[in-house]
Enzyme design. Structure first.
Site, PDB file in Angstrom:
ATOM      1  CE  LYS A  22      -2.951   0.641   3.580  1.00  0.00           C
ATOM      2  NZ  LYS A  22      -2.842   1.959   4.251  1.00  0.00           N
ATOM      3  CB  SER A  23       3.794   2.300   2.032  1.00  0.00           C
ATOM      4  OG  SER A  23       3.181   2.230   3.288  1.00  0.00           O
ATOM      5  NE  ARG A  27       6.320   6.426   0.875  1.00  0.00           N
ATOM      6  CZ  ARG A  27       5.401   6.257   1.842  1.00  0.00           C
ATOM      7  NH1 ARG A  27       4.282   5.594   1.594  1.00  0.00           N
ATOM      8  NH2 ARG A  27       5.601   6.753   3.051  1.00  0.00           N
ATOM      9  NE  ARG A 122      -5.173   8.295  11.490  1.00  0.00           N
ATOM     10  CZ  ARG A 122      -4.494   7.480  10.681  1.00  0.00           C
ATOM     11  NH1 ARG A 122      -5.091   6.962   9.616  1.00  0.00           N
ATOM     12  NH2 ARG A 122      -3.252   7.176  10.937  1.00  0.00           N
ATOM     13  CB  SER A 167       5.387   9.636  11.604  1.00  0.00           C
ATOM     14  OG  SER A 167       4.519   9.803  10.503  1.00  0.00           O
ATOM     15  CG  ASP A 315       0.687  -0.018   9.356  1.00  0.00           C
ATOM     16  OD1 ASP A 315       0.363   0.838  10.200  1.00  0.00           O
ATOM     17  OD2 ASP A 315       1.027   0.273   8.197  1.00  0.00           O
ATOM     18  NE  ARG A 346      -4.801   0.015  13.290  1.00  0.00           N
ATOM     19  CZ  ARG A 346      -4.136   0.116  12.154  1.00  0.00           C
ATOM     20  NH1 ARG A 346      -2.809   0.106  12.149  1.00  0.00           N
ATOM     21  NH2 ARG A 346      -4.790   0.216  11.015  1.00  0.00           N
TER      22      ARG A 346
HETATM   23  C1  S3P Z   1       2.555   4.773   6.251  1.00  0.00           C
HETATM   24  C2  S3P Z   1       3.164   5.096   7.431  1.00  0.00           C
HETATM   25  C3  S3P Z   1       2.690   4.652   8.739  1.00  0.00           C
HETATM   26  C4  S3P Z   1       1.716   3.493   8.631  1.00  0.00           C
HETATM   27  C5  S3P Z   1       0.701   3.719   7.550  1.00  0.00           C
HETATM   28  C6  S3P Z   1       1.389   3.907   6.214  1.00  0.00           C
HETATM   29  C7  S3P Z   1       3.116   5.307   4.996  1.00  0.00           C
HETATM   30  O1  S3P Z   1       2.038   5.717   9.391  1.00  0.00           O
HETATM   31  O2  S3P Z   1       1.067   3.285   9.851  1.00  0.00           O
HETATM   32  O3  S3P Z   1      -0.189   2.625   7.455  1.00  0.00           O
HETATM   33  O4  S3P Z   1       2.725   4.841   3.910  1.00  0.00           O
HETATM   34  O5  S3P Z   1       3.960   6.202   5.059  1.00  0.00           O
HETATM   35  P1  S3P Z   1       2.865   6.779  10.302  1.00  0.00           P
HETATM   36  O6  S3P Z   1       3.826   7.441   9.440  1.00  0.00           O
HETATM   37  O7  S3P Z   1       1.823   7.736  10.819  1.00  0.00           O
HETATM   38  O8  S3P Z   1       3.458   5.943  11.394  1.00  0.00           O
END
Ligand code: S3P
Length: 429
Positions: A22-23, A27, A122, A167, A315, A346
């Site tokens: 997903k990440s 990007r 959030r 983060s 996650d 969570r």
């Molecule tokens: C993500 C970063 C994480 C993760 C999220 C995806 C990303 O969040 O929990 O599911 O794609 O950069 P944080 O950067 O808030 O920890």
């Protein structure tokens, strides 16, 4: 509101691939849109979160074709985005809203970002503070901390910023804004968070440099369109790793999973708990390490989890809670306060659900203590609108003494639309 009933499984067996990361998918769409020329993406995750990102860039004038296999993006360069004609809706996706906010900071137009009821609650201050230091103008609810966010792009200047939280979303928002800033932009973080942005920026030709504790990017340099192959998402594989570990008599091969070291905390933690997981056939795809994962069932024991392991498995805590619930002895999770500001809280969500399954859980401010038990009771669990809570409790149901129900499961489509079909395929009943 849709509920799912899950029956216990006798074993988890077979061979699967999980959907794209997903990440990395987010990007690829973002960088492909602001690069010059064509970017193609294979293995993109086609979940609701990634469609939110894709629709945002289409709304800013980027041509994106998708034949279901290959995504083809006609990038228009750093300054090629158009002012969107409407509010950009990021749905449930924190990565979309925070990273796109960083990108919009350097545009010469007005835009508004919003999301669903969960996303609008959030914290956004963590990206707004550094972006404001770069010269950004931003308005939002709750003194700028909550979406909707109204953005007026500005000339940006590079900053050196030390983030209070580890983060990747904060780091990435600043790096993306840094592409538009005068001079260099530097971000330091308390522990290394996932580094997909750094890797992919480099892959697209950006001047990115990592150093002990941080990363820096030079502004003003155009990116070039690339071919991207997205590996399987280790965060999706995690549900199957735990399922095959906790259901006796299991053996499962998961092919083509991303094993970037900033994401493999789940492997380190499960192996430390006694899991039997092997990494096979390692290779590299578009700058990201990939492997097949072979997992067999094993009896787990409780451990202590904290420090820099936390961002490397951020996650995976909901599904790790399920593993801990069936481990021998106590598992202690600490330094994980960030779990309280994910798609839901969570810590509270898993404590409530495991309590219903008969597992004693003590919540702490930054984690929890779970006393493992031999068996889980079948129960009625809640997703709290969070995809990973829903999937974790479905996996728990595989190892329960009787049928379980998970309520409000539509959210699974944000990251793993075919989850239940895949689970049915490997669950022996
Ligand atoms: C993500 C970063 C994480 C993760 C999220 C995806 C990303 O969040 O929990 O599911 O794609 O950069 P944080 O950067 O808030 O920890």
């Amino acid at each position: 509101m849709q509920s799912l009933t899950i029956q216990p499984a006798r074993a988890i067996r077979g061979e699967i691939t999980v959907p794209g990361d997903k990440s990395i998918s987010h990007r690829a769409i973002m960088l492909g849109s602001i690069a010059q020329g064509i970017t193609t993406v294979r293995g993109l995750l086609r979940g609701e979160d990634n469609f939110a990102t894709l629709n945002a860039f289409r709304a800013m004038g980027i041509g994106i074709e998708d034949d279901g296999e290959l995504l083809r993006i006609e990038g228009k360069g750093l300054h090629g985005l158009d002012e969107p004609g409407d509010v950009l809706d990021c749905g449930n996706s924190g990565t979309s809203i925070r990273l796109i906010a960083g990108l919009l900071a350097g545009q010469r137009f007005f835009s508004v970002l919003t999301g669903d009821q969960y996303l609008r609650n959030r914290p956004m201050g963590r990206v707004i503070e550094p972006l404001s230091l770069m010269g950004w103008s931003i308005f939002g609810r709750a003194g700028g901390d909550k979406a909707p966010l109204a953005i007026v792009g500005r000339e940006l200047k590079g900053i050196a910023y030390t983030s209070r939280v580890a983060s990747a979303q904060v780091k990435s928002a600043i790096l993306l804004a840094g592409l538009y800033a005068a001079g260099e932009t530097e971000v330091r973080e308390p522990h290394l968070s996932r580094d997909h942005s750094e890797r992919m920026l480099r892959h697209f030709g950006a001047a990115v440099e990592t150093f002990g504790g941080g990363v820096r990017v030079a502004g003003g340099r155009e990116l070039q369109g690339r071919e991207i192959i997205v590996p399987g998402d280790i965060s999706s594989a995690a549900f199957f790793l735990v399922a095959a570990t906790i259901v006796p008599g299991s053996e499962l091969l998961i092919r083509g999973v991303g094993v970037n070291p900033t994401r493999t905390g789940i492997l380190d933690i499960l192996i430390a708990m006694g899991a039997d997981i092997e990494l096979l056939d390692r290779c590299d795809l578009s700058g990201e390490p990939v492997a097949d994962l072979l997992v067999r069932s094993a009896r787990l024991k409780g451990i202590e989890i904290g420090g820099d392991l936390v961002p490397r498995a951020i996650d995976e805590f909901p599904i790790l809670c399920v593993a801990a619930a069936l481990a021998e002895g106590r598992t202690v999770i600490r330094d994980a306060r960030e779990l309280r500001v994910k798609e839901t809280d969570r810590i509270a969500a898993m404590a409530a659900n495991l309590g219903k399954a008969g597992v004693p859980v003590v919540e702490t401010e930054d984690g929890m203590e779970i006393d493992g038990s031999e068996h889980l009771k079948g129960c009625m669990a809640e997703s709290f609108g969070d995809h990973r809570i829903a999937m974790s409790m479905l996996v728990a149901g595989l190892a329960a003494a009787g049928p379980s129900v998970v309520r409000d499961v539509e959210c699974i489509a944000t990251s793993f639309p075919d989850f239940t079909e895949l689970l049915d395929k490997v669950a022996v009943r």
